[in-house]
Design an enzyme around this catalytic site. Structure first.
Site, PDB file in Angstrom:
ATOM      1  N   GLY A   1       0.837  -1.184   0.000  1.00  0.00           N
ATOM      2  CA  GLY A   1       0.000   0.000   0.000  1.00  0.00           C
ATOM      3  C   GLY A   1       0.876   1.239   0.000  1.00  0.00           C
TER       4      GLY A   1
ATOM      5  N   GLY B   1     -28.945  16.887  15.709  1.00  0.00           N
ATOM      6  CA  GLY B   1     -29.451  15.549  15.443  1.00  0.00           C
ATOM      7  C   GLY B   1     -29.790  15.330  13.981  1.00  0.00           C
TER       8      GLY B   1
ATOM      9  N   GLU C   1      -4.536   7.780  -2.631  1.00  0.00           N
ATOM     10  CA  GLU C   1      -3.403   8.435  -3.301  1.00  0.00           C
ATOM     11  C   GLU C   1      -2.324   8.842  -2.300  1.00  0.00           C
ATOM     12  OE1 GLU C   1      -3.512  10.763  -6.739  1.00  0.00           O
ATOM     13  OE2 GLU C   1      -5.517  10.116  -7.326  1.00  0.00           O
TER      14      GLU C   1
END
Length: 393
Positions: A140, A355, A378
């Site tokens: 990664g 809420g 990226e």
């Protein structure tokens, strides 16, 4: 816009009026033809076909493609504006122009003329989309540790491996794939290739079930003895990793643009809400605590925008053949700062709605979920800080 900062960084751009006109056109298109479907796209986790049709119909799906291949030949700031305005209403849809640039830019930067004509022309025409295959299950942030192999066999290369976290996988027709051609050379033994969806041996995993950008399919790409013609290599053998890094210098700015759009959408909605919502006999926007929150949100957003546009200016200068212009630093800084700002702004926007902001009846919880990915893909923002530290101007 381009001329508003007074910075010489923007000297190479076309007149600011053209960018202003582009923004107005994209905003109108996005509000009319993309925004009405954004909630359903998220709720149903489906590809935003309406957005693709609208963008292709207006030639906004890949405006970075040079004119000689049928594209608009738009500069980096114009591409940023398109992505920003689409992301303002639907982050998933903004990944259409963003990933088309990411996937095809290696061909633009390093591909031969025949390769460019073969793949950029249908992209510009809207007949195909382009994805980018760099990450793997065990590679990664350390992309140089990839295991996907490409072995030369006569006039072909045979590819085997798995690519993970591939945006728009299964929808795109074309894929820029990074693969190891010489395992003894680590990053200098990585090459880039164009793989087509229809190539025998290409298949896709199930769509990932994600927190946000649910309308943009993210899937694994499986390469099982995929034989492709040798002329589909992008540049020379061993140059793929360098091409991948050059690409990211330019395209991290598009992620900054996406973050800007998400944040702008959240700020616009929250600003309108606090002017209408009344408590204690007056609009909550009259309370200083709320005003200070909005002021901070707007300040962070404008700082992020200026940094992103400055990075776009450097991207364009590099693309036109000028000196590097500290693009690596500015691209990483824009992506990192804008995405951090977007996460803060969308979170505060949810707070301002109380809420209501926490429910799917309002768009802000979607924007907050969508903003999170901009800090991750990226290159995570932790990696961006490493990149910046190594490239401080």
């Amino acid at each position: 816009m381009a001329g508003s900062t007074g910075s010489s960084s923007f000297d190479l751009y076309r007149p600011a009026e053209e960018h202003d006109a582009l923004r107005e056109a994209v905003r109108g298109l996005a509000e009319a033809k993309i925004a009405p479907f954004a909630a359903a796209v998220d709720e149903e986790a489906r590809f935003p076909q309406e957005a693709l049709d609208a963008l292709v119909g207006s030639d906004l799906h890949a405006i970075h493609v040079p004119e000689e291949y049928g594209g608009a030949g738009a500069d980096a700031l114009a591409t940023v504006i398109v992505i920003e305005e689409v992301a303002r209403v639907c982050a998933s849809s903004s990944l259409i122009p963003a990933v088309n640039k990411l996937g095809s830019l290696p061909v633009v930067l390093s591909g031969g003329e025949e390769l460019k004509r073969r793949y950029l022309t249908p992209l510009a025409a809207g007949d195909a989309m382009f994805s980018y295959c760099l990450s793997e299950p065990d590679a990664g942030s350390d992309a140089g540790g990839m295991k996907t192999r490409a072995v030369r066999d006569g006039d072909s290369y045979v590819l085997n491996g798995v690519k993970r976290w591939i945006t728009n996988a299964g929808v795109s027709e074309y894929y820029t794939v990074m693969a190891v051609t010489d395992p003894d050379k680590r990053t200098k033994g990585i090459s880039a290739f164009v793989v087509e969806k229809s190539d025998e041996g290409v298949s896709f995993g199930a769509p990932e079930k994600k927190l946000g950008i649910k309308g943009s399919p993210t899937r694994e790409v499986y390469l099982d003895n995929v034989r492709i013609p040798a002329d589909r290599i992008i540049g020379e053998e061993g140059t793929g990793f360098a091409t991948a890094m050059k690409t990211l210098d330019h395209t991290r700015i598009t992620i900054a643009a996406q973050a800007l759009g998400i944040a702008q959408g959240a700020l616009d909605y929250a600003k309108g809400y606090v002017q209408e919502r009344k408590q204690f006999g007056k609009p909550i926007g009259d309370f200083q605590g709320v005003q200070f929150m909005l002021a901070d949100m707007a300040m962070k957003l404008e700082a992020a925008r200026q940094l992103t546009y400055a990075a776009a200016a450097r991207s364009e200068r590099v693309h036109q053949g000028s000196a590097k212009q500290d693009l690596t630093f500015f691209g990483a800084a824009a992506k990192c700062y804008a995405s951090d700002a977007a996460m803060e702004i969308t979170t505060d926007a949810v707070q301002l709605l109380g809420g209501y902001g926490y429910t799917r009846d309002y768009p802000l919880e979607r924007m907050m979920r969508d903003a999170k990915i901009t800090q991750i893909y990226e290159g995570t923002n932790q990696v961006q800080r490493i990149v910046m530290a190594r490239n401080i101007p």
